[in-house]
Design a protein around this motif. Sequence first.
Motif, short mmCIF file in Angstrom:
data_model
loop_
_atom_site.label_atom_id
_atom_site.label_comp_id
_atom_site.label_asym_id
_atom_site.label_seq_id
_atom_site.Cartn_x
_atom_site.Cartn_y
_atom_site.Cartn_z
N LEU A 1 15.09 -10.90 103.50
CA LEU A 1 15.04 -11.82 104.71
C LEU A 1 13.62 -12.14 105.00
CD1 LEU A 1 17.67 -10.26 107.11
CD2 LEU A 1 18.07 -12.27 105.51
N LYS A 2 12.61 -11.17 105.04
CA LYS A 2 11.17 -11.48 105.21
C LYS A 2 10.66 -12.24 104.15
CE LYS A 2 9.18 -7.75 107.81
NZ LYS A 2 8.28 -6.61 107.79
N ASN A 3 11.24 -12.11 102.81
CA ASN A 3 10.55 -12.75 101.85
C ASN A 3 11.16 -14.01 101.42
OD1 ASN A 3 8.34 -11.04 100.49
ND2 ASN A 3 9.65 -9.70 101.05
N GLY A 4 12.25 -14.24 101.99
CA GLY A 4 13.07 -15.63 101.89
C GLY A 4 13.88 -15.48 100.50
N ILE A 5 14.37 -14.25 100.33
CA ILE A 5 15.04 -14.29 99.00
C ILE A 5 16.48 -14.63 99.24
CG2 ILE A 5 15.90 -12.44 97.37
CD1 ILE A 5 12.78 -11.83 97.18
N ASP A 6 17.28 -15.25 98.44
CA ASP A 6 18.44 -15.47 98.60
C ASP A 6 19.42 -14.15 98.31
OD1 ASP A 6 20.93 -16.63 98.66
OD2 ASP A 6 20.85 -17.91 96.71
N ILE A 7 19.94 -13.90 99.46
CA ILE A 7 20.97 -12.68 99.35
C ILE A 7 22.20 -12.86 98.46
CG2 ILE A 7 20.09 -11.32 101.49
CD1 ILE A 7 22.62 -12.61 102.84
N GLU A 8 22.42 -14.03 97.94
CA GLU A 8 23.42 -14.19 97.09
C GLU A 8 22.91 -14.17 95.65
OE1 GLU A 8 26.66 -15.16 97.36
OE2 GLU A 8 26.35 -15.26 99.80
N SER A 9 21.55 -13.93 95.54
CA SER A 9 20.99 -13.75 94.22
C SER A 9 20.92 -12.36 93.97
CB SER A 9 19.60 -14.44 93.89
OG SER A 9 19.21 -14.18 93.00
#
Length: 238
Positions: free
Chosen positions: A47-55
């Motif tokens: 979440l902090k790094n803006g990473i897509d949690i679907e990926s």
Amino acid sequence: MRKNRIIAIDGPAGSGKSTTAKQVAKRLGFTYLDTGALYRALTLLALKNGIDIESEGELVNLLQQSKFQLQSQGDDIRIWINGEEATEAIRSPEVSRAVSMVARHPAVRREMVQLQRRLASQADVVVEGRDIGTVVFPEADLKIFLTASLEARAQRRLKELHEKGVEIALHELKRDIERRDAIDSQRETAPLKKAEDAIVIDTTELTIDEQVDKIVQAFRALAEQRRKSSDASGVKNT
Ligand code: DC
């Protein structure tokens, strides 16, 4: 062959796993491993790094590049992510809402299982999670599956969060817990499931002390039974 003893405690959100597991560990002099904290840590980082949690791929990369350190201190378990303390942050409602989506990915779970086996290899340990008795340590010495009514689980979480100063309504918590239960139990890889040989304890009407007593007694009974059967085979062999 594995020499350390393992107690696996699984169950849905709010069933009392963490408090119970910590106290069982304390009573028996075991260490305590909270595997949910690891999934939460990865979720917070994403979440902090803006990473897509679907990926799935990006999450696995992130996990492989990160260092998680856990430390038990009294009744508290503290966690550091890449050297930065995240003990409180991993319990936020935002992380709680996203974590089941992160934990759904098979490749993330594969990495996590390796990490958990490494972390639990050094000492006698109480390991708590969703798939500990079924996947991470199917050969655990004792397996416990904790359950409780949705109402009781939501009330417990509400109390915990209020104590930490987090304001949230009971109906919101119930909805979040139900949603999380559904994702955790219906995912394809390592869903929340009772191991066939697990002892089920419904904690709705139990105090923490009663839950802890039941598990400690079950473990001692098992140790006694093993001692007797190894004594008996010793006699036969002479
Ligand atoms: O126990 P907890 O609420 O801190 O766990 C957070 C989430 O992590 C939970 O919704 C599902 C996931 N989890 C999992 O899939 N497998 C585990 N062994 C532990 C947790």
